[in-house]
Design a protein around this motif. Structure first.
Motif, PDB file in Angstrom:
ATOM      1  N   TRP A 236       1.349 -22.724  -0.300  1.00 57.68           N
ATOM      2  CA  TRP A 236      -0.082 -22.870  -0.050  1.00 57.68           C
ATOM      3  C   TRP A 236      -0.744 -23.095  -1.405  1.00 57.68           C
ATOM      4  O   TRP A 236      -0.436 -22.402  -2.385  1.00 57.68           O
ATOM      5  CB  TRP A 236      -0.663 -21.633   0.640  1.00 57.68           C
ATOM      6  N   PHE A 237      -1.614 -24.084  -1.501  1.00 52.53           N
ATOM      7  CA  PHE A 237      -2.299 -24.371  -2.758  1.00 52.53           C
ATOM      8  C   PHE A 237      -3.735 -23.886  -2.654  1.00 52.53           C
ATOM      9  O   PHE A 237      -4.539 -24.454  -1.921  1.00 52.53           O
ATOM     10  CB  PHE A 237      -2.199 -25.863  -3.084  1.00 52.53           C
ATOM     11  N   GLN A 238      -3.996 -22.814  -3.344  1.00 53.32           N
ATOM     12  CA  GLN A 238      -5.295 -22.145  -3.284  1.00 53.32           C
ATOM     13  C   GLN A 238      -6.210 -22.659  -4.399  1.00 53.32           C
ATOM     14  O   GLN A 238      -5.830 -22.602  -5.572  1.00 53.32           O
ATOM     15  CB  GLN A 238      -5.082 -20.630  -3.437  1.00 53.32           C
ATOM     16  N   ALA A 239      -7.396 -23.144  -4.010  1.00 54.37           N
ATOM     17  CA  ALA A 239      -8.355 -23.580  -5.036  1.00 54.37           C
ATOM     18  C   ALA A 239      -8.652 -22.405  -5.963  1.00 54.37           C
ATOM     19  O   ALA A 239      -8.923 -21.296  -5.490  1.00 54.37           O
ATOM     20  CB  ALA A 239      -9.634 -24.071  -4.377  1.00 54.37           C
ATOM     21  N   ILE A 240      -8.653 -22.652  -7.263  1.00 52.76           N
ATOM     22  CA  ILE A 240      -8.804 -21.562  -8.222  1.00 52.76           C
ATOM     23  C   ILE A 240     -10.242 -21.056  -8.297  1.00 52.76           C
ATOM     24  O   ILE A 240     -10.493 -19.949  -8.765  1.00 52.76           O
ATOM     25  CB  ILE A 240      -8.257 -21.978  -9.611  1.00 52.76           C
ATOM     26  N   SER A 241     -11.195 -21.860  -7.792  1.00 52.50           N
ATOM     27  CA  SER A 241     -12.581 -21.377  -7.690  1.00 52.50           C
ATOM     28  C   SER A 241     -13.254 -22.084  -6.518  1.00 52.50           C
ATOM     29  O   SER A 241     -12.656 -22.966  -5.888  1.00 52.50           O
ATOM     30  CB  SER A 241     -13.351 -21.691  -8.975  1.00 52.50           C
ATOM     31  N   ASP A 242     -14.499 -21.707  -6.237  1.00 54.05           N
ATOM     32  CA  ASP A 242     -15.229 -22.358  -5.142  1.00 54.05           C
ATOM     33  C   ASP A 242     -15.883 -23.664  -5.571  1.00 54.05           C
ATOM     34  O   ASP A 242     -16.534 -24.336  -4.767  1.00 54.05           O
ATOM     35  CB  ASP A 242     -16.336 -21.420  -4.622  1.00 54.05           C
ATOM     36  N   ASP A 243     -15.766 -23.979  -6.828  1.00 55.72           N
ATOM     37  CA  ASP A 243     -16.321 -25.247  -7.310  1.00 55.72           C
ATOM     38  C   ASP A 243     -15.737 -26.393  -6.473  1.00 55.72           C
ATOM     39  O   ASP A 243     -14.515 -26.493  -6.325  1.00 55.72           O
ATOM     40  CB  ASP A 243     -15.922 -25.409  -8.794  1.00 55.72           C
ATOM     41  N   PRO A 244     -16.601 -27.258  -5.907  1.00 60.68           N
ATOM     42  CA  PRO A 244     -16.108 -28.341  -5.047  1.00 60.68           C
ATOM     43  C   PRO A 244     -15.021 -29.184  -5.711  1.00 60.68           C
ATOM     44  O   PRO A 244     -14.122 -29.677  -5.028  1.00 60.68           O
ATOM     45  CB  PRO A 244     -17.355 -29.183  -4.773  1.00 60.68           C
ATOM     46  N   HIS A 253      -3.823 -31.812  -3.654  1.00 63.73           N
ATOM     47  CA  HIS A 253      -2.473 -31.360  -3.985  1.00 63.73           C
ATOM     48  C   HIS A 253      -1.671 -31.063  -2.709  1.00 63.73           C
ATOM     49  O   HIS A 253      -0.497 -31.427  -2.589  1.00 63.73           O
ATOM     50  CB  HIS A 253      -2.550 -30.110  -4.864  1.00 63.73           C
ATOM     51  N   GLN A 254      -2.319 -30.411  -1.745  1.00 62.96           N
ATOM     52  CA  GLN A 254      -1.637 -30.091  -0.484  1.00 62.96           C
ATOM     53  C   GLN A 254      -1.177 -31.386   0.212  1.00 62.96           C
ATOM     54  O   GLN A 254      -0.075 -31.477   0.735  1.00 62.96           O
ATOM     55  CB  GLN A 254      -2.599 -29.308   0.431  1.00 62.96           C
ATOM     56  N   TYR A 306       7.500 -20.008   1.067  1.00 64.01           N
ATOM     57  CA  TYR A 306       7.839 -18.815   0.296  1.00 64.01           C
ATOM     58  C   TYR A 306       6.679 -18.254  -0.518  1.00 64.01           C
ATOM     59  O   TYR A 306       6.608 -17.055  -0.750  1.00 64.01           O
ATOM     60  CB  TYR A 306       8.973 -19.134  -0.697  1.00 64.01           C
ATOM     61  N   THR A 307       5.786 -19.141  -1.028  1.00 64.83           N
ATOM     62  CA  THR A 307       4.853 -18.672  -2.050  1.00 64.83           C
ATOM     63  C   THR A 307       3.576 -19.511  -2.098  1.00 64.83           C
ATOM     64  O   THR A 307       3.449 -20.493  -1.369  1.00 64.83           O
ATOM     65  CB  THR A 307       5.566 -18.685  -3.430  1.00 64.83           C
ATOM     66  N   SER A 308       2.631 -19.125  -2.962  1.00 70.58           N
ATOM     67  CA  SER A 308       1.370 -19.853  -3.127  1.00 70.58           C
ATOM     68  C   SER A 308       1.056 -20.031  -4.608  1.00 70.58           C
ATOM     69  O   SER A 308       1.548 -19.271  -5.449  1.00 70.58           O
ATOM     70  CB  SER A 308       0.221 -19.095  -2.464  1.00 70.58           C
ATOM     71  N   GLY A 357      -1.391 -16.290   1.784  1.00 68.42           N
ATOM     72  CA  GLY A 357      -1.267 -17.749   1.659  1.00 68.42           C
ATOM     73  C   GLY A 357      -0.584 -18.378   2.862  1.00 68.42           C
ATOM     74  O   GLY A 357      -0.905 -19.497   3.253  1.00 68.42           O
ATOM     75  N   CYS A 358       0.337 -17.645   3.473  1.00 64.62           N
ATOM     76  CA  CYS A 358       1.078 -18.263   4.586  1.00 64.62           C
ATOM     77  C   CYS A 358       0.152 -18.489   5.785  1.00 64.62           C
ATOM     78  O   CYS A 358       0.245 -19.501   6.470  1.00 64.62           O
ATOM     79  CB  CYS A 358       2.329 -17.474   4.945  1.00 64.62           C
ATOM     80  N   ARG A 359      -0.775 -17.557   5.995  1.00 66.07           N
ATOM     81  CA  ARG A 359      -1.710 -17.727   7.123  1.00 66.07           C
ATOM     82  C   ARG A 359      -2.602 -18.953   6.893  1.00 66.07           C
ATOM     83  O   ARG A 359      -2.872 -19.733   7.805  1.00 66.07           O
ATOM     84  CB  ARG A 359      -2.545 -16.463   7.273  1.00 66.07           C
ATOM     85  N   LYS A 360      -3.025 -19.129   5.650  1.00 67.98           N
ATOM     86  CA  LYS A 360      -3.877 -20.284   5.329  1.00 67.98           C
ATOM     87  C   LYS A 360      -3.106 -21.589   5.514  1.00 67.98           C
ATOM     88  O   LYS A 360      -3.631 -22.573   6.032  1.00 67.98           O
ATOM     89  CB  LYS A 360      -4.388 -20.188   3.893  1.00 67.98           C
ATOM     90  N   LEU A 361      -1.839 -21.582   5.069  1.00 62.06           N
ATOM     91  CA  LEU A 361      -1.036 -22.806   5.227  1.00 62.06           C
ATOM     92  C   LEU A 361      -0.853 -23.142   6.707  1.00 62.06           C
ATOM     93  O   LEU A 361      -0.957 -24.300   7.109  1.00 62.06           O
ATOM     94  CB  LEU A 361       0.328 -22.645   4.538  1.00 62.06           C
ATOM     95  N   MET A 362      -0.583 -22.125   7.516  1.00 64.76           N
ATOM     96  CA  MET A 362      -0.390 -22.367   8.952  1.00 64.76           C
ATOM     97  C   MET A 362      -1.639 -22.999   9.566  1.00 64.76           C
ATOM     98  O   MET A 362      -1.563 -23.921  10.366  1.00 64.76           O
ATOM     99  CB  MET A 362      -0.073 -21.053   9.689  1.00 64.76           C
TER     100      MET A 362
END
Ligand code: NOJ
Length: 474
Positions: A236-244, A253-254, A306-308, A357-362
């Motif tokens: 899961w690729f999590q945005a590092i901030s809320d900046d658009p 990236h996803q 496996y990871t985020s 992260g896995c829930r977000k990816l799903m």
């Protein structure tokens, strides 16, 4: 069905364990097996940790009965295994079928099939390519091989996976060169072109997948009544901030990572964002190929997770970045934010424990690809320093146990609360095994394998005992 910490799944949910042929079988030259790219790579100096190879691995080839008993004692009703292409077709082509090599697969699949009436073998047919030629010769060779597998094993195997983690073969095999066949710009002794070959390899894998689907649909589906699909891998690729700009970078990236493979399979072409950044290095599908994708797709969405990782838009100031191949995506990725890691570090350098992260990816998969059934075909972890522990310490693996419980809880939330159509989960792995370029230094098993003992003794770990109890009621 309720269990530990409210981990709840529908009654008919599938729970299993996964392995792969080269990682466990050994018997590398037994009964006429040919060489795969991993035999060649691991025998090349300085390519794997301590020069380790899969020559013997867990010697599963010669311990079949013992390992079937292990599967049974873990209450597993579903087992995911893979076929070694070069065991069945030693030179990769249909002109030379190795009858002896078919033996283990026949014995194994029959055992599993007999073990329980609802035993479902989920087989991967394409993981160990002998040669991934960079042209369409490989599509024909692969289709012949898949056709043979369906014709011989289709009576017992009802779930086929055409490719496992094709991204890994393309990127680690042809971009970084860290995995077989070890090609990249500047790689020795093989050479390569990191800016083009990964895209060509992916292209051929995708067309091969569609051809295999087509063969199954036209020749076998009516009689055998099985399912067939493909298994991708993604963090899961999590945005590092809320900046658009960061949110956009994470989405891009996803798409670049997972959409690279899943978009052609489900929509018939690569994501536009990839085309924009890769230009003419990204091959074009012919109109005929696009039609084939639309007609075949995949019966299910197989995903190894496996990871985020955090992702952001490029920064002017210095940020702590991961070692990167991401030039084409124009983002940076990081395992930490404001000096804090995204999750506890596991043993492998790329693995951090990030259950949320896995829930977000799903949810991302479900939103982009619709209601296609999702199977988590791999999820698991290696515990920090596990290889240096004594056996009694290693089998007391609370780290893995907590990982499994925490991830299962989040997968369960995705199913029960978010209504994502997840149908099954396979833990990686049934037992410790050859972790590719990391050799035997990383242990992902729910069963410990003592590589120092002459009989490669297996001992079920605490996580394995818990999993066996947990899955009993499903
Ligand atoms: C996914 C791969 O399919 C498997 O071969 C590997 O061992 C695990 N990830 C752990 O890295």
């Amino acid at each position: 069905m309720d269990d530990d910490n409210g981990i709840v799944f529908p009654k008919n949910f599938i729970f299993g364990a996964a392995t792969a042929s080269y990682q466990i079988e050994g018997g590398y030259d037994q009964d006429g097996r040919g060489k795969s790219i991993w035999d060649v790579f691991s025998h090349t100096p300085n390519k794997t940790k301590n020069g380790e190879t899969g020559d013997v691995a867990d010697d599963h080839y010669n311990k079949l009965e013992e390992d079937i008993a292990l599967i049974k004692s873990l209450n597993l009703k579903h087992y995911r295994m893979s076929f070694s292409w070069s065991r069945i077709l030693p030179d990769g082509t249909i002109s030379n079928i190795n009858k002896k090599g078919l033996n283990i697969i026949t014995r194994k699949s029959t055992y599993c099939w007999l073990m329980a009436s609802n035993q479902q073998l989920r087989c991967t047919i394409g993981i160990c390519l002998k040669v991934l030629k960079i042209n369409l010769v490989v599509v024909k060779a692969y289709s012949d091989y898949a056709d043979l597998c369906f014709s011989i094993f289709g009576d017992r195997v009802k779930f086929w996976i055409t490719f496992n983690e094709p991204w890994v073969t393309a990127v680690l095999g042809y971009l970084t060169g860290g995995n077989a066949p070890g090609r990249c710009t500047g790689c020795t002794p093989n050479g390569g072109d990191s800016s083009r070959e990964p895209y060509i390899v992916a292209h051929n894998q995708l067309v091969s997948h569609a051809e295999a689907m087509n063969i199954y649909n036209t020749k076998y589906r009516n009689n055998q009544k099985g399912s067939i699909g493909i298994t991708f891998n993604s963090d899961w690729f999590q945005a590092i901030s809320d900046d658009p700009k960061d949110v956009e970078a994470a989405e891009r990236h996803q798409q670049f990572f997972l959409g690279w493979y899943a978009d052609p399979v489900f929509f018939g072409d690569y994501p536009q964002s990839m085309r924009d950044s890769c230009g003419d290095r990204l091959p074009q599908f012919t109109e005929q190929e696009k039609e084939l994708f639309k007609a075949t797709k995949s019966d299910f969405f197989g995903i190894n997770h496996y990871t985020s990782t955090y992702v952001g838009a490029p920064r002017k100031e210095k940020v702590k970045e991961n070692p990167t191949w991401y030039d084409d995506i124009n983002v940076f990725t990081s395992y930490e934010k404001d000096g804090k890691l995204i999750g506890d570090k596991a043993d492998s350098s790329w693995l951090y424990v990030v259950p949320w992260g896995c829930r977000k990816l799903m949810n991302w998969i479900s939103k982009r690809y619709g209601s296609v059934p999702i199977y988590i075909t791999e999820n698991g972890v290696d515990a920090p320093g596990e290889s240096d522990l004594s056996i009694s310490q290693a089998v007391d693996d609370d780290f893995r146990l907590n990982y499994l419980k925490d991830y299962l809880k989040e997968f369960s939330n995705a199913v029960m609360i978010d209504k994502v159509n997840i149908k099954g989960y396979y833990v990686w792995s049934l037992m410790d095994n050859f972790e590719w370029a990391d050799g035997y230094s990383k242990r992902f098993g729910i069963t410990y394998v003592d590589y120092k003992s002459p009989d490669l003794k297996r001992t079920i770990k605490k996580s394995g005992r818990w999993y066996a109890e947990f899955i009993k009621n499903y």
